[in-house]
Design a protein around this motif. Structure first.
Motif, PDB file in Angstrom:
ATOM      1  N   GLY A  37       0.790  -1.218   0.000  1.00 22.14           N
ATOM      2  CA  GLY A  37       0.000   0.000   0.000  1.00 22.14           C
ATOM      3  C   GLY A  37       0.824   1.271   0.000  1.00 22.14           C
ATOM      4  N   GLU A  38       2.076   1.190  -0.434  1.00 21.04           N
ATOM      5  CA  GLU A  38       2.965   2.343  -0.375  1.00 21.04           C
ATOM      6  C   GLU A  38       2.985   3.131  -1.669  1.00 21.04           C
ATOM      7  OE1 GLU A  38       7.449   3.340   1.319  1.00 21.04           O
ATOM      8  OE2 GLU A  38       6.498   1.402   1.686  1.00 21.04           O
ATOM      9  N   VAL A  39       2.217   2.711  -2.649  1.00 24.19           N
ATOM     10  CA  VAL A  39       2.181   3.372  -3.951  1.00 24.19           C
ATOM     11  C   VAL A  39       0.771   3.895  -4.206  1.00 24.19           C
ATOM     12  CG1 VAL A  39       4.105   2.183  -5.072  1.00 24.19           C
ATOM     13  CG2 VAL A  39       1.882   1.050  -4.934  1.00 24.19           C
ATOM     14  N   GLY A  40       0.699   4.991  -4.946  1.00 32.21           N
ATOM     15  CA  GLY A  40      -0.594   5.620  -5.188  1.00 32.21           C
ATOM     16  C   GLY A  40      -1.593   4.714  -5.862  1.00 32.21           C
ATOM     17  N   TYR A  41      -1.131   3.873  -6.800  1.00 35.78           N
ATOM     18  CA  TYR A  41      -2.079   3.020  -7.514  1.00 35.78           C
ATOM     19  C   TYR A  41      -2.689   1.936  -6.631  1.00 35.78           C
ATOM     20  CZ  TYR A  41       2.101   0.026  -8.216  1.00 35.78           C
ATOM     21  OH  TYR A  41       3.236  -0.741  -8.042  1.00 35.78           O
ATOM     22  N   ASN A  42      -2.136   1.739  -5.428  1.00 36.01           N
ATOM     23  CA  ASN A  42      -2.751   0.828  -4.460  1.00 36.01           C
ATOM     24  C   ASN A  42      -3.336   1.581  -3.263  1.00 36.01           C
ATOM     25  OD1 ASN A  42      -2.383  -1.519  -5.872  1.00 36.01           O
ATOM     26  ND2 ASN A  42      -0.536  -2.151  -4.806  1.00 36.01           N
ATOM     27  N   GLN A  48       3.950  10.382  -2.430  1.00 34.60           N
ATOM     28  CA  GLN A  48       3.641  10.630  -3.840  1.00 34.60           C
ATOM     29  C   GLN A  48       4.478   9.735  -4.750  1.00 34.60           C
ATOM     30  OE1 GLN A  48       4.037  14.861  -4.564  1.00 34.60           O
ATOM     31  NE2 GLN A  48       2.905  15.376  -2.692  1.00 34.60           N
ATOM     32  N   THR A  49       3.802   8.990  -5.627  1.00 31.15           N
ATOM     33  CA  THR A  49       4.473   8.120  -6.596  1.00 31.15           C
ATOM     34  C   THR A  49       3.869   8.335  -7.984  1.00 31.15           C
ATOM     35  OG1 THR A  49       2.948   6.302  -6.033  1.00 31.15           O
ATOM     36  CG2 THR A  49       5.077   6.368  -4.880  1.00 31.15           C
ATOM     37  N   ALA A 233       9.354   9.025   3.117  1.00 37.91           N
ATOM     38  CA  ALA A 233       8.578   9.469   1.964  1.00 37.91           C
ATOM     39  C   ALA A 233       9.480  10.018   0.865  1.00 37.91           C
ATOM     40  CB  ALA A 233       7.562  10.517   2.400  1.00 37.91           C
ATOM     41  N   ALA A 234      10.496  10.800   1.266  1.00 37.11           N
ATOM     42  CA  ALA A 234      11.403  11.383   0.278  1.00 37.11           C
ATOM     43  C   ALA A 234      12.192  10.305  -0.456  1.00 37.11           C
ATOM     44  CB  ALA A 234      12.354  12.367   0.962  1.00 37.11           C
ATOM     45  N   MET A 235      12.577   9.255   0.248  1.00 40.58           N
ATOM     46  CA  MET A 235      13.285   8.143  -0.397  1.00 40.58           C
ATOM     47  C   MET A 235      12.404   7.475  -1.440  1.00 40.58           C
ATOM     48  SD  MET A 235      15.122   6.502   2.984  1.00 40.58           S
ATOM     49  CE  MET A 235      15.849   5.077   2.157  1.00 40.58           C
ATOM     50  N   THR A 236      11.170   7.169  -1.064  1.00 43.35           N
ATOM     51  CA  THR A 236      10.270   6.479  -1.981  1.00 43.35           C
ATOM     52  C   THR A 236       9.968   7.342  -3.198  1.00 43.35           C
ATOM     53  OG1 THR A 236       9.303   5.254  -0.133  1.00 43.35           O
ATOM     54  CG2 THR A 236       8.027   5.349  -2.167  1.00 43.35           C
ATOM     55  N   SER A 237       9.721   8.624  -2.981  1.00 47.17           N
ATOM     56  CA  SER A 237       9.430   9.514  -4.107  1.00 47.17           C
ATOM     57  C   SER A 237      10.664   9.734  -4.981  1.00 47.17           C
ATOM     58  CB  SER A 237       8.900  10.853  -3.598  1.00 47.17           C
ATOM     59  OG  SER A 237       7.607  10.702  -3.036  1.00 47.17           O
ATOM     60  N   ARG A 238      11.839   9.680  -4.397  1.00 49.71           N
ATOM     61  CA  ARG A 238      13.068   9.806  -5.187  1.00 49.71           C
ATOM     62  C   ARG A 238      13.208   8.609  -6.130  1.00 49.71           C
ATOM     63  NH1 ARG A 238      17.184  13.210  -3.728  1.00 49.71           N
ATOM     64  NH2 ARG A 238      19.179  12.989  -4.821  1.00 49.71           N
ATOM     65  N   PHE A 279       2.008   5.657   7.499  1.00 52.05           N
ATOM     66  CA  PHE A 279       1.584   5.755   6.106  1.00 52.05           C
ATOM     67  C   PHE A 279       0.619   4.641   5.692  1.00 52.05           C
ATOM     68  CE2 PHE A 279       5.952   7.709   5.823  1.00 52.05           C
ATOM     69  CZ  PHE A 279       5.529   8.994   5.536  1.00 52.05           C
ATOM     70  N   ASN A 280       0.357   3.699   6.578  1.00 55.45           N
ATOM     71  CA  ASN A 280      -0.469   2.546   6.228  1.00 55.45           C
ATOM     72  C   ASN A 280       0.114   1.840   5.000  1.00 55.45           C
ATOM     73  OD1 ASN A 280      -2.620   0.749   6.541  1.00 55.45           O
ATOM     74  ND2 ASN A 280      -3.945   1.912   5.172  1.00 55.45           N
ATOM     75  N   THR A 281       1.404   1.536   5.053  1.00 54.80           N
ATOM     76  CA  THR A 281       2.124   1.036   3.885  1.00 54.80           C
ATOM     77  C   THR A 281       1.754  -0.397   3.479  1.00 54.80           C
ATOM     78  OG1 THR A 281       3.964   0.632   5.418  1.00 54.80           O
ATOM     79  CG2 THR A 281       4.120   2.551   3.989  1.00 54.80           C
ATOM     80  N   SER A 282       1.091  -1.138   4.361  1.00 55.97           N
ATOM     81  CA  SER A 282       0.575  -2.448   3.954  1.00 55.97           C
ATOM     82  C   SER A 282      -0.848  -2.351   3.418  1.00 55.97           C
ATOM     83  CB  SER A 282       0.608  -3.438   5.134  1.00 55.97           C
ATOM     84  OG  SER A 282       1.928  -3.768   5.479  1.00 55.97           O
TER      85      SER A 282
END
Length: 464
Positions: A37-42, A48-49, A233-238, A279-282
């Protein structure tokens, strides 16, 4: 391969053995500890992805694709060798092995070897984790013409490393450069340098695995968040930004319509820094890394290939990392040298889901802490939380209960019995991963089995 698939491939100028047309490039991008659940499409709302979201909208999103395992090394082993965890050589991380992780044995069939035989220039850029420079797991000896990155996955926790490897040569950095950025630069150079021939790039990014390190906080610098969450968040968006850079490079070079891009994560979110809660990443899934629940093993897979992978589609095809090898085999026409537990996903990828072969079930086992097992069997998910306490199986209908909250084992004893039999039949004993399904990693025995000199833990000999 069925005729209609040949027709679909030929229509876009793809190559298969005997057809004499250009072969498709393949880029497989693997994130590290990225939650489902860490990406916008999920459904992610805070991180932000946009680049990955655009690729998902322009390609195919998979809702039932699974990692090779719920932790790094065994997951990557399943990906690279096409074997599920009950048959795979590596079934857990193995800190303490001299100079890195347990190496793949010499002669192992890998996706690298397969693509080399098919006439591809091959590269692994990023985190390897399946051996070191000095043993049989050297990526250059496992089918990859070019390697840049970390061999030892523990060293990959630091994004400002003392050194990285370029093939078997140390590139000294002395902590001065951000390794993720160097990986993207190397990926760009590899693509540019091989644009006139078919290439296979396995881009194994380390983000967002901790440590939490990033050159800048980008769009999150003024957010009223804990500092670690800004960094996460900055790492993932990078990473997302850089995947967009690679996508646009392919377009600029005229390679986009002849390149399949696949994106995945090696396992669920790390879970020790609080990101899964903040972030509710799962997403709606239960569990994190090292868990056999869905949050530990379900992957946020997308496939992108303009004019070939149908845009804006969602597939519920049941699939896993060990399907990559047979998919590449069918795509290139190159036979697999040995066995695989996988089934080619190519029919689904090119829009012929009615011709797709199907798994009866998927199987996992992991030997870290408390050994556990899981089976996905149709709509059912069976989980053994601690194998040392016997095969008490929890049962969930994940089509209705993706969060695995309602254990219905007592209501469906016949399903539980079937899953128990699948677990037993899927497990092939290993001399140093288990004994009666208990962890038994023995570094000395592993060294002897793979021809590596054993270095005791307290040795003062120089290690990688």
């Amino acid at each position: 391969m069925k005729k209609s698939i040949f027709t679909a491939l030929m229509a876009v100028g793809m190559s298969l053995t005997g057809f004499g047309v250009e072969k498709p490039n393949v880029i497989y991008i693997l994130a590290d500890d990225l939650g489902y659940g860490e990406v916008g499409y999920n459904g992610q709302q805070m991180i932000q992805t946009p680049e990955l979201d655009a690729m998902a909208a322009g390609g195919m999103r998979f809702t039932n694709h699974y990692c090779g395992n719920s932790v790094c090394a065994p997951s990557r082993c399943s990906l690279v060798t096409g074997m599920h965890p009950g048959n795979a050589y590596i079934r857990a991380n193995s800190p303490g092995y001299p100079r890195g992780q347990t190496p793949l044995p010499a002669g192992t069939e890998t996706i690298g070897h397969l693509m080399q035989r098919a006439g591809y220039k091959t590269a692994i850029i990023g985190k390897w984790g399946l051996g070191s420079t000095w043993d049989s797991g050297n990526p250059n000896e496992q089918g990859f013409d070019y390697f840049f990155g970390y061999t030892d996955q523990r060293k990959a926790h630091n994004y400002y490393p003392e050194y990285l490897w370029r093939d078997s040569e140390k590139l000294m950095l002395n902590g001065s450069e951000y390794s993720h950025d160097l990986m993207t630069d190397e990926a760009v150079k590899f693509i540019e340098g091989n644009q006139d021939q078919p290439f296979f790039l396995y881009l194994a990014y380390c983000i967002p695995h901790t440590q939490y390190q990033v050159p800048d906080l980008a769009q999150y610098k003024d957010r009223d968040w804990p500092e670690k969450m800004k960094i996460h968040a900055a790492m993932t968006s990078r990473m997302d930004r850089d995947i967009g850079t690679i996508k646009r490079l392919l377009e600029e070079l005229g390679l986009a319509k002849n390149t399949l891009i696949m994106f995945n994560s090696d396992n669920g979110v790390h879970g020790r820094q609080g990101s899964e809660r903040f972030f509710n990443t799962s997403g709606e899934l239960r569990g994190i890394k090292r868990s056999m629940y869905e949050g530990g093993v379900r992957s946020p897979m997308i496939a992108y290939w303009p004019k070939t992978v149908p845009a804006g589609t969602v597939s519920d095809h049941l699939s896993a990392f060990w399907d990559l090898m047979p998919t590449l085999s069918e795509l290139t026409g190159e036979p697999i040298n040995g066995k695989t537990d996988g089934i080619s996903m190519l029919p689904t990828l090119v829009g012929n889901a009615d011709q797709q072969g199907k798994h009866e079930y998927l199987y996992w086992e992991l030997y870290e802490g408390k050994p556990n097992q899981a089976v996905r069997y149709g709509k059912w998910k069976g989980v053994v939380v601690d194998r040392r306490k016997g095969m008490k199986i929890e049962l969930y209908d994940v089509t209705r209960d993706a969060g695995e909250q309602a254990d219905v084992a007592s209501e469906y004893p016949e399903v539980v019995d079937r899953i128990r039999k699948l677990m037993i039949s899927s497990h092939v004993p290993s001399p140093f991963w288990d004994k009666d399904n208990k962890p038994l990693f023995n570094a000395k025995a592993a060294c002897e089995a793979t021809g590596v000199t054993y270095v005791p833990p307290k040795s003062k000999k120089k290690k990688e």
